[in-house]
Enzyme design. Structure first.
Site, PDB file in Angstrom:
ATOM      1  N   ASP A   1       0.821  -1.211   0.000  1.00  0.00           N
ATOM      2  CA  ASP A   1       0.000   0.000   0.000  1.00  0.00           C
ATOM      3  C   ASP A   1       0.851   1.256   0.000  1.00  0.00           C
ATOM      4  O   ASP A   1       2.026   1.240   0.382  1.00  0.00           O
ATOM      5  CB  ASP A   1      -0.951   0.017   1.198  1.00  0.00           C
ATOM      6  CG  ASP A   1      -0.230   0.073   2.542  1.00  0.00           C
ATOM      7  OD1 ASP A   1       0.799  -0.625   2.703  1.00  0.00           O
ATOM      8  OD2 ASP A   1      -0.689   0.821   3.424  1.00  0.00           O
TER       9      ASP A   1
ATOM     10  N   GLU B   1       0.114  -1.399   5.600  1.00  0.00           N
ATOM     11  CA  GLU B   1       1.173  -0.972   6.528  1.00  0.00           C
ATOM     12  C   GLU B   1       1.045   0.505   6.864  1.00  0.00           C
ATOM     13  O   GLU B   1       1.269   0.920   8.007  1.00  0.00           O
ATOM     14  CB  GLU B   1       2.548  -1.257   5.903  1.00  0.00           C
ATOM     15  CG  GLU B   1       3.730  -1.075   6.863  1.00  0.00           C
ATOM     16  CD  GLU B   1       4.324   0.331   6.869  1.00  0.00           C
ATOM     17  OE1 GLU B   1       5.219   0.591   7.699  1.00  0.00           O
ATOM     18  OE2 GLU B   1       3.890   1.177   6.060  1.00  0.00           O
TER      19      GLU B   1
END
Length: 407
Positions: free
Chosen positions: A79, A174
């Site tokens: 991400d 994350e």
């Protein structure tokens, strides 16, 4: 496919995560990159490449040596930060950077210079991948993914390179603090691991912030301002009062190194209600606990002043400093330092002023320090990465594996 081709391919996929989402992963589009990585791993000949229901990608690079060495893991996250858009990224390569101002977007008059960003002064002669000033780049952490995938391709295509079993994984979410919520440590199968999620070339990190979130919901009382005397309670002003009672210099704008902070990340409200969201950080556990206690104490004081229930306060721990979990296994750091020196990379051991998946993994039983990716200025339009650094980090990952092999 080389590391740069991979990187440019990956940043074209929008994988922005979403704060405070109730689903996991927080955005389904992260799985688009996950599926792409699984297909590439299959084509390379990796063992058991897969993506699970949560969006985690796992694969194994089988051992080519019978020598008993630890099973190593390498991880990066898929991400990108919700701090700025990661959609329609338009990367550009600045060849042989001359040390001057880089114009990112002439139309919007967006540029960056070494005066603003001193790290640029260390990049003279390098080829830099930059943004067009309208999005972030995604080097955090697609540079790490590209480096690990290129390492994997080299090992899988040349079985004459001796190495033990290597596990690789790519995680979602994350950037919103949930990257290993459902990570299968046992199924991953590594004894020790490295996240490849750091900054400039040479960085090795095994200390990070202790982290907590602090949320306030403030209840006021709205009255027509013409007749408000003695009656109005302005929730937004109480929120401002709360902020003013925090230590002035415990602000990220004034801190560095091991210094912690309170960061007001979000504020919204009016007279009747206001909401404030903070992150609380400190490397030192004692100071961290003191910061959280002060946060609650200020809320309690305001409740005494304005009435019980005026300020709802919630403090929730996010992650802890991995130092205590990594220090018993300092060979993880020593071996990374050794590999860097053998490649003429200057090791820079520095505390992370943030966190990584590795911090939480270390507390889940998988000691996991962090390595550089070559990227700089993460989470914004000034993000960039050095091509030469990325190429050298691929060699670094291979060299770390050789060090464990005893070569």
């Amino acid at each position: 496919m080389n590391v740069i081709d991979r990187f440019l391919k990956y940043v074209a996929v929008d994988t922005e995560s979403v704060d405070n989402a109730e689903c996991f992963p927080s955005s389904e589009k992260q799985k688009d990159l996950g599926r792409m990585l699984v297909e590439e791993l299959k084509e390379m000949g990796a063992e058991n490449p897969r993506m699970d229901e949560y969006g985690y990608v796992y694969a194994t690079i089988p051992a080519t040596s019978e020598k008993k060495v630890p099973v190593l893991g390498f991880l990066s996250h898929m991400d990108t930060s919700p701090a700025m858009s990661g959609a329609n990224v338009k990367p550009r390569i600045v060849k042989n950077y001359d040390g001057g101002v880089i114009v990112l977007n002439e139309k919007e008059q967006i540029s960056m210079s070494p005066e603003q960003f001193p790290s640029l002064s260390h990049q003279i002669g390098q080829d830099l991948i930059v943004t067009d000033g309208t999005t972030l780049l995604g080097a955090d952490d697609k540079a790490g993914i590209a480096e690990i995938m290129t390492m994997a391709q080299i090992l899988l295509s040349d079985t004459s390179i001796p190495h033990g079993t290597i596990q690789i994984a790519f995680t979602p979410d994350e950037e919103v603090g949930n990257g290993v919520n459902y990570f299968d440590v046992k199924g991953f199968g590594a004894e020790f691991a490295y996240t490849v999620d750091g900054g400039g070339l040479g960085e090795i990190e095994y200390e990070n912030f202790n982290a907590a979130s602090g949320k306030l919901k403030i209840h006021g009382q709205s009255i027509h301002p013409g007749s408000a005397k003695g009656k109005m309670v302005n929730a937004s002003l109480i929120g401002m009062e709360f902020q003013q009672m925090l230590p002035v210099f415990d602000n990220p704008s004034y801190t560095e190194g091991y210094e912690g902070f309170f960061h007001l990340n979000y504020i919204n409200g009016g007279v009747e209600e206001a909401e404030l969201s903070y992150i609380i950080r400190d490397h030192d556990r004692v100071k961290f606990e003191a910061k959280k206690a002060l946060f609650v104490k200020i809320a309690d004081f305001l409740n005494e002043k304005y009435g019980a229930g005026t300020v709802e306060c919630e403090v929730k721990d996010s992650y802890y400093n991995m130092k205590e979990k990594v220090e018993p296994y300092m060979f993880l750091i020593d071996n990374a330092v050794k590999a860097m020196k053998e490649l003429d990379i200057t090791p820079i051991i520095t505390p992370i002023r943030g966190g990584t998946d590795g911090a939480r993994l270390s507390f889940m039983g998988l000691p996991c320090p962090n390595l550089c990716t070559g990227g700089e200025n993460y989470h914004g339009k000034y993000e960039y990465v050095s091509i030469q650094s990325m190429e050298k980090i691929v060699k670094l990952l291979l060299q770390i594996i050789r060090v464990y092999q005893g070569e």
